[in-house]
Write an enzyme that holds these catalytic residues in place. Structure first.
Site, mmCIF file in Angstrom:
data_model
loop_
_atom_site.group_PDB
_atom_site.id
_atom_site.type_symbol
_atom_site.label_atom_id
_atom_site.label_comp_id
_atom_site.label_asym_id
_atom_site.label_seq_id
_atom_site.Cartn_x
_atom_site.Cartn_y
_atom_site.Cartn_z
ATOM 1 N N ASN A 8 0.513 -1.137 0.017
ATOM 2 C CA ASN A 8 0.275 0.108 -0.524
ATOM 3 C C ASN A 8 0.940 1.119 0.261
ATOM 4 O O ASN A 8 1.921 2.073 1.317
ATOM 5 C CB ASN A 8 -0.345 -0.221 0.954
ATOM 6 C CG ASN A 8 -2.133 0.805 1.299
ATOM 7 O OD1 ASN A 8 -2.072 1.620 0.574
ATOM 8 N ND2 ASN A 8 -2.424 1.244 2.358
ATOM 9 N N ARG A 235 -11.379 14.899 8.328
ATOM 10 C CA ARG A 235 -12.361 15.704 7.058
ATOM 11 C C ARG A 235 -13.572 15.976 7.944
ATOM 12 O O ARG A 235 -14.246 14.851 8.481
ATOM 13 C CB ARG A 235 -12.908 13.932 6.087
ATOM 14 C CG ARG A 235 -11.976 13.598 5.734
ATOM 15 C CD ARG A 235 -11.167 12.275 4.925
ATOM 16 N NE ARG A 235 -10.087 12.138 4.890
ATOM 17 C CZ ARG A 235 -10.098 10.606 4.262
ATOM 18 N NH1 ARG A 235 -11.150 9.843 3.992
ATOM 19 N NH2 ARG A 235 -9.180 10.299 5.035
ATOM 20 N N GLU A 378 -8.566 -6.223 5.438
ATOM 21 C CA GLU A 378 -8.456 -5.574 3.138
ATOM 22 C C GLU A 378 -7.491 -6.248 2.453
ATOM 23 O O GLU A 378 -7.423 -6.235 2.036
ATOM 24 C CB GLU A 378 -8.407 -4.192 3.686
ATOM 25 C CG GLU A 378 -9.979 -2.929 4.392
ATOM 26 C CD GLU A 378 -9.353 -1.950 4.485
ATOM 27 O OE1 GLU A 378 -9.951 -0.779 3.675
ATOM 28 O OE2 GLU A 378 -8.752 -1.620 5.557
#
Ligand code: AMP
Length: 393
Positions: A8, A235, A378
């Site tokens: 990643n 966020r 994941e």
């Protein structure tokens, strides 16, 4: 036993793992961090033992990957493929893809959609191809699971040429996580996934909620970028779109500064003025800090509203699913959200809620609709896809 190297790549870091594809267990995990800086280094953990080594000053992705290659080479592993997490696959990728020149070109064509994520992902892919030239490399896209969302759900009410000419629409992210936990949830419910309707809340530093009907993604709270939707660590999530220019005018900010404010200084951090970390806020709220209490309330309220609206989308619901660092561990957040949904028939069993934490899955519902806690994985989705796709080729 087959192992897959899962990578990643971010702009200044590369997370890596060597994962057994049958069990989903990682025998080696690590991160190369501070790339491009004086203190670039690699930290890794194998057999419970943590190690760290310095990289050359200002090391780039290529240098980091050659160190990672050495670390993996010294580890007792049998890698058969490399799986790469790629954040944005645009409309090109409805599933994972074996990486060749045309796939790299297609990833390049999505750079404008994920300028912070996709360029380093491609840089990482090219460096990894040099480090592991004999292994097949497979790209797994965060957006792919949501390519089944119908057009009426992914279109913004903007002039249609913005979609047609510039691809401006909702894409959704966290696809590998929603895919994984929805399959696990169906298994826990003893139902075929093709007949299972779920609302999955992935609550970590980034947060998204997905409507899943008959096993397919039909709506998701994140949009063109991962900024839309729920309140997150830093966020803001949903906002009146006019505020972008209002904030720019009020604070005399450039568009980039407004973007940074919405992405990095908002959410739980902005509301609390204290931290983006849910644990810290829960402790402060418990101690009576009103800003922390309000930050958590806004977080839960937004999520409860999304869950309510997604019940319209999924039809008869089989379960709500919680996952991600907050979803898997915070009994407080789960209880607060479910208490806002009480009149819709949801309830929480206090003991089961406390038991389903720290990696323990479970059904925490006291009502008729199950509420499942499912730890996500994941990397396992990436590892499984890397093997599946490379064997098809
Ligand atoms: P992730 O991005 O999935 O690693 O999730 C990170 C978030 O999970 C942070 O906000 C953490 O505070 C939160 N988290 C992790 N453990 C707990 C816990 N025991 N209770 C509440 N929040 C937690």
């Amino acid at each position: 036993m087959q192992d897959v190297i899962v990578l990643n790549c971010g702009s200044s870091s590369i997370k890596f793992a060597v994962m057994n594809v049958e069990t989903g267990q990682a025998s080696l995990t690590g991160v190369a961090e501070n790339l491009g800086n004086a203190d670039a280094r690699v930290k890794f953990k194998a057999s419970g033992q943590s190690s760290s080594l310095s990289l050359p000053e200002n090391a780039n992705h290529q240098q980091a990957l050659s160190s990672i290659q050495t670390i993996i080479g010294e580890h007792d592993a049998n890698p058969v493929a490399v799986g790469h997490r790629v954040v944005h696959g645009g409309e090109t990728f409805t599933q994972s893809a074996l990486i060749d020149e045309s796939v790299k070109e297609a990833i390049k064509s999505t750079f404008h959609m994920a300028p912070l994520h996709n360029p380093p992902a491609l840089e990482g892919i090219e460096s990894a191809q040099k480090a592991f030239p004999d292994l097949p490399h497979v790209a797994v896209f965060d957006t792919a699971f949501f390519q089944t969302i119908p057009k009426h759900a992914y279109l913004y009410a903007l002039p249609k040429k913005l979609y047609e000419e510039h691809g401006i629409r909702r894409y959704g992210f966290h696809g590998s996580s929603h895919y994984f936990v929805s399959r696990e949830a169906a298994r826990m419910l003893n139902k075929p996934i093709e007949q299972t309707n779920l609302i999955c809340a992935h609550l970590g530093n980034g947060c998204s909620v997905a409507a899943i009907k008959n096993g397919q993604g039909v709506d998701v709270s994140m949009g063109f970028t991962p900024l839309e939707g729920l309140v997150m660590g830093t966020r803001c999530g949903d906002l009146d779109p006019s505020l972008h220019s209002v904030i720019a005018d009020t604070l005399n900010y450039t568009p980039k500064q407004v973007d940074a404010l919405l992405n990095r200084e908002s959410g739980l951090l902005g509301l609390s003025g204290m931290s983006n970390d849910c644990r810290t806020l829960e402790e402060a709220a418990e101690a009576g800090n009103e800003d922390a209490q309000m930050a958590l309330k806004v977080f839960c309220y937004r999520l409860a509203k999304y869950i309510g609206s997604y019940m319209v989308v999924t039809g008869p619901l089989d379960a709500i699913v919680f996952t991600g660092g907050i979803g898997e561990n915070s009994a407080f957040i789960r209880e607060s959200v479910l208490s806002m949904l009480e009149h819709l028939g949801f309830g929480v069993d206090t003991d089961k809620n406390l038991a389903a934490r720290f990696g323990q899955a479970g059904n925490i519902s006291s009502g008729k609709t199950p509420v499942l806690v499912v730890p996500t994985n994941e990397e396992w989705v990436i590892a499984q896809d890397a093997v599946r796709i490379s064997q098809q080729a």
